[in-house]
Write a protein that holds these residues in place. Structure first.
Motif, PDB file in Angstrom:
ATOM      1  N   HIS A  11       0.818  -1.214   0.000  1.00  0.00           N
ATOM      2  CA  HIS A  11       0.000   0.000   0.000  1.00  0.00           C
ATOM      3  C   HIS A  11       0.853   1.265   0.000  1.00  0.00           C
ATOM      4  CE1 HIS A  11      -3.921  -1.902   0.240  1.00  0.00           C
ATOM      5  NE2 HIS A  11      -3.418  -2.730   1.126  1.00  0.00           N
ATOM      6  N   ASN A  12       1.924   1.245  -0.752  1.00  0.00           N
ATOM      7  CA  ASN A  12       2.681   2.442  -1.061  1.00  0.00           C
ATOM      8  C   ASN A  12       2.458   2.703  -2.539  1.00  0.00           C
ATOM      9  OD1 ASN A  12       5.282   3.634  -2.352  1.00  0.00           O
ATOM     10  ND2 ASN A  12       5.416   4.231  -0.197  1.00  0.00           N
ATOM     11  N   ALA A  13       1.988   3.900  -2.866  1.00  0.00           N
ATOM     12  CA  ALA A  13       1.527   4.154  -4.229  1.00  0.00           C
ATOM     13  C   ALA A  13       2.626   3.961  -5.270  1.00  0.00           C
ATOM     14  CB  ALA A  13       0.939   5.562  -4.328  1.00  0.00           C
ATOM     15  N   LEU A  14       3.815   4.485  -5.007  1.00  0.00           N
ATOM     16  CA  LEU A  14       4.885   4.341  -5.986  1.00  0.00           C
ATOM     17  C   LEU A  14       5.336   2.892  -6.097  1.00  0.00           C
ATOM     18  CD1 LEU A  14       6.843   5.492  -8.013  1.00  0.00           C
ATOM     19  CD2 LEU A  14       8.395   6.071  -6.125  1.00  0.00           C
ATOM     20  N   ALA A  15       5.505   2.223  -4.958  1.00  0.00           N
ATOM     21  CA  ALA A  15       5.909   0.813  -4.980  1.00  0.00           C
ATOM     22  C   ALA A  15       4.881  -0.025  -5.721  1.00  0.00           C
ATOM     23  CB  ALA A  15       6.098   0.287  -3.560  1.00  0.00           C
ATOM     24  N   ASP A  16       3.594   0.263  -5.501  1.00  0.00           N
ATOM     25  CA  ASP A  16       2.547  -0.507  -6.167  1.00  0.00           C
ATOM     26  C   ASP A  16       2.526  -0.235  -7.666  1.00  0.00           C
ATOM     27  OD1 ASP A  16       1.841  -1.706  -3.838  1.00  0.00           O
ATOM     28  OD2 ASP A  16      -0.027  -0.614  -3.536  1.00  0.00           O
ATOM     29  N   ALA A  17       2.726   1.020  -8.059  1.00  0.00           N
ATOM     30  CA  ALA A  17       2.779   1.338  -9.489  1.00  0.00           C
ATOM     31  C   ALA A  17       3.936   0.597 -10.153  1.00  0.00           C
ATOM     32  CB  ALA A  17       2.918   2.844  -9.692  1.00  0.00           C
ATOM     33  N   LYS A  18       5.059   0.535  -9.459  1.00  0.00           N
ATOM     34  CA  LYS A  18       6.220  -0.189 -10.000  1.00  0.00           C
ATOM     35  C   LYS A  18       5.929  -1.684 -10.103  1.00  0.00           C
ATOM     36  CE  LYS A  18       9.920   2.977  -8.608  1.00  0.00           C
ATOM     37  NZ  LYS A  18      11.143   3.149  -7.788  1.00  0.00           N
ATOM     38  N   LYS A  19       5.213  -2.224  -9.120  1.00  0.00           N
ATOM     39  CA  LYS A  19       4.896  -3.653  -9.153  1.00  0.00           C
ATOM     40  C   LYS A  19       3.941  -3.979 -10.295  1.00  0.00           C
ATOM     41  CE  LYS A  19       5.741  -4.421  -4.240  1.00  0.00           C
ATOM     42  NZ  LYS A  19       5.165  -4.645  -2.913  1.00  0.00           N
ATOM     43  N   ILE A  20       3.002  -3.088 -10.565  1.00  0.00           N
ATOM     44  CA  ILE A  20       2.100  -3.300 -11.695  1.00  0.00           C
ATOM     45  C   ILE A  20       2.903  -3.321 -12.990  1.00  0.00           C
ATOM     46  CG2 ILE A  20       0.160  -2.378 -13.012  1.00  0.00           C
ATOM     47  CD1 ILE A  20      -0.744  -0.979 -10.384  1.00  0.00           C
ATOM     48  N   SER A  21       3.775  -2.337 -13.156  1.00  0.00           N
ATOM     49  CA  SER A  21       4.563  -2.268 -14.397  1.00  0.00           C
ATOM     50  C   SER A  21       5.515  -3.450 -14.501  1.00  0.00           C
ATOM     51  CB  SER A  21       5.330  -0.946 -14.475  1.00  0.00           C
ATOM     52  OG  SER A  21       6.318  -0.851 -13.476  1.00  0.00           O
ATOM     53  N   PHE A  22       6.061  -3.904 -13.381  1.00  0.00           N
ATOM     54  CA  PHE A  22       6.946  -5.063 -13.395  1.00  0.00           C
ATOM     55  C   PHE A  22       6.168  -6.311 -13.812  1.00  0.00           C
ATOM     56  CE2 PHE A  22       9.107  -8.719 -11.555  1.00  0.00           C
ATOM     57  CZ  PHE A  22      10.429  -8.488 -11.885  1.00  0.00           C
ATOM     58  N   ALA A  23       4.943  -6.444 -13.293  1.00  0.00           N
ATOM     59  CA  ALA A  23       4.105  -7.585 -13.671  1.00  0.00           C
ATOM     60  C   ALA A  23       3.797  -7.553 -15.162  1.00  0.00           C
ATOM     61  CB  ALA A  23       2.813  -7.578 -12.857  1.00  0.00           C
ATOM     62  N   LEU A  24       3.511  -6.368 -15.692  1.00  0.00           N
ATOM     63  CA  LEU A  24       3.255  -6.242 -17.125  1.00  0.00           C
ATOM     64  C   LEU A  24       4.499  -6.607 -17.931  1.00  0.00           C
ATOM     65  CD1 LEU A  24       1.227  -2.904 -17.183  1.00  0.00           C
ATOM     66  CD2 LEU A  24       0.339  -5.227 -17.426  1.00  0.00           C
ATOM     67  N   ARG A  25       5.661  -6.198 -17.429  1.00  0.00           N
ATOM     68  CA  ARG A  25       6.908  -6.511 -18.113  1.00  0.00           C
ATOM     69  C   ARG A  25       7.160  -8.020 -18.135  1.00  0.00           C
ATOM     70  NH1 ARG A  25       9.433  -2.832 -15.774  1.00  0.00           N
ATOM     71  NH2 ARG A  25      10.738  -3.879 -14.232  1.00  0.00           N
ATOM     72  N   GLU A  26       6.872  -8.675 -17.008  1.00  0.00           N
ATOM     73  CA  GLU A  26       7.048 -10.132 -16.930  1.00  0.00           C
ATOM     74  C   GLU A  26       6.083 -10.845 -17.870  1.00  0.00           C
ATOM     75  OE1 GLU A  26       9.181 -12.405 -14.946  1.00  0.00           O
ATOM     76  OE2 GLU A  26      10.222 -10.531 -15.427  1.00  0.00           O
ATOM     77  N   LEU A  27       4.842 -10.405 -17.896  1.00  0.00           N
ATOM     78  CA  LEU A  27       3.854 -11.027 -18.781  1.00  0.00           C
ATOM     79  C   LEU A  27       4.238 -10.838 -20.249  1.00  0.00           C
ATOM     80  CD1 LEU A  27       0.604  -9.950 -16.885  1.00  0.00           C
ATOM     81  CD2 LEU A  27       1.441 -12.299 -17.141  1.00  0.00           C
ATOM     82  N   ARG A  28       4.717  -9.644 -20.589  1.00  0.00           N
ATOM     83  CA  ARG A  28       5.144  -9.389 -21.970  1.00  0.00           C
ATOM     84  C   ARG A  28       6.381 -10.223 -22.299  1.00  0.00           C
ATOM     85  NH1 ARG A  28       4.254  -5.154 -25.451  1.00  0.00           N
ATOM     86  NH2 ARG A  28       2.090  -5.557 -24.872  1.00  0.00           N
ATOM     87  N   ARG A  29       7.290 -10.357 -21.349  1.00  0.00           N
ATOM     88  CA  ARG A  29       8.511 -11.129 -21.579  1.00  0.00           C
ATOM     89  C   ARG A  29       8.193 -12.590 -21.894  1.00  0.00           C
ATOM     90  NH1 ARG A  29      12.560 -13.778 -18.482  1.00  0.00           N
ATOM     91  NH2 ARG A  29      11.369 -13.537 -16.547  1.00  0.00           N
ATOM     92  N   HIS A  30       7.108 -13.089 -21.305  1.00  0.00           N
ATOM     93  CA  HIS A  30       6.699 -14.467 -21.542  1.00  0.00           C
ATOM     94  C   HIS A  30       5.643 -14.579 -22.639  1.00  0.00           C
ATOM     95  CE1 HIS A  30       8.959 -16.316 -18.255  1.00  0.00           C
ATOM     96  NE2 HIS A  30       8.645 -15.268 -17.516  1.00  0.00           N
ATOM     97  N   SER A  31       5.488 -13.464 -23.382  1.00  0.00           N
ATOM     98  CA  SER A  31       4.523 -13.405 -24.499  1.00  0.00           C
ATOM     99  C   SER A  31       3.104 -13.732 -24.048  1.00  0.00           C
ATOM    100  CB  SER A  31       4.950 -14.394 -25.607  1.00  0.00           C
ATOM    101  OG  SER A  31       6.232 -14.082 -26.092  1.00  0.00           O
ATOM    102  N   ALA A  32       2.791 -13.373 -22.792  1.00  0.00           N
ATOM    103  CA  ALA A  32       1.449 -13.617 -22.261  1.00  0.00           C
ATOM    104  C   ALA A  32       0.502 -12.468 -22.577  1.00  0.00           C
ATOM    105  CB  ALA A  32       1.503 -13.843 -20.747  1.00  0.00           C
ATOM    106  N   ILE A  33       1.065 -11.301 -22.924  1.00  0.00           N
ATOM    107  CA  ILE A  33       0.221 -10.160 -23.284  1.00  0.00           C
ATOM    108  C   ILE A  33       0.816  -9.483 -24.525  1.00  0.00           C
ATOM    109  CG2 ILE A  33      -0.554  -9.779 -20.941  1.00  0.00           C
ATOM    110  CD1 ILE A  33       1.362  -7.410 -20.763  1.00  0.00           C
TER     111      ILE A  33
END
Length: 215
Positions: free
Chosen positions: A193-215
């Motif tokens: 529940h830290n806004a910047l940390a959470d925004a980074k985690k969302i973008s990291f998750a998107l990066r991981e999904l893209r890296r695995h061609s999931a999105i």
């Protein structure tokens, strides 16, 4: 001057249909005032307002696999309920001293956030943060500058993609928990529940999904 009619404040952000593969996107998250039971009450008390206490955001390049380009972080002093509740501090880790010493007013932080967003095509939020942003513009008698539909709620879409990736069904996943569910490790601040940390985690998750061609 942006319109201030009631329909602007009441509309819900669209949900994401297709992940972009080009252009810049801002992924943002908000922390806002809360009290014991306020979520269950939908902040329905006359004195209850979802006043923003922190805006955290990252600018990402979707063509580069959601690589982070820049970040934004502001603490904000609420004006309707200036004293943070013990519930909020326990939930977010944001205390009164931090807000008093490092915080600015929403009327100052919002234009800075708009400047940070710049010409990014869309803004992603893992939930209803766009609606909260509009509420705060209204509370502070400020015009809402983003075009209708420019902020997109990716909550159901990212939960679906992560569910498929890990083989377990999730209707939604809190931003701070996305990395854990994906089974990834990151150097991003682990505080919940830290806004910047959470925004980074969302973008990291998107990066991981893209890296695995999931999105």
């Amino acid at each position: 001057m942006p319109t201030t009619d009631s329909a602007l404040w009441q509309y819900k952000d669209p949900t994401l249909q297709t992940w972009p593969d080009s252009g810049h996107v801002v992924v943002f998250d908000l922390e806002y005032t809360a009290w014991e039971g306020s979520r269950e009450r939908s902040w329905s008390g006359d004195w209850e307002h979802r006043e923003i206490v922190q805006i955290g955001a990252v600018l990402v390049d979707t063509a580069a696999g959601f690589e982070q380009i820049d970040s934004f972080n502001r603490f904000i002093k609420p004006i309707r309920n200036p004293l943070l509740s013990n519930y909020f501090t326990a939930l977010t880790g944001i205390d009164q001293t931090t807000v008093d010493n490092e915080g600015t007013l929403f009327i100052e932080a919002y234009p800075e956030f708009v400047q940070f967003v710049g010409d990014a095509e869309v803004l992603f939020a893992n939930g209803t943060d766009g609606e909260v942003l509009r509420e705060n513009c209204k509370l502070n008698n400020m015009g809402y500058v983003f075009e209708r539909g420019r902020i997109i709620n990716i909550r159901s879409k990212i939960a679906s993609e992560v569910s498929e990736r890990v083989g377990q069904k999730y209707d939604f996943i809190d931003s701070g928990n996305l990395i854990n569910v994906l089974g990834c490790s990151t150097s991003t601040d682990d505080s919940g529940h830290n806004a910047l940390a959470d925004a980074k985690k969302i973008s990291f998750a998107l990066r991981e999904l893209r890296r695995h061609s999931a999105i």
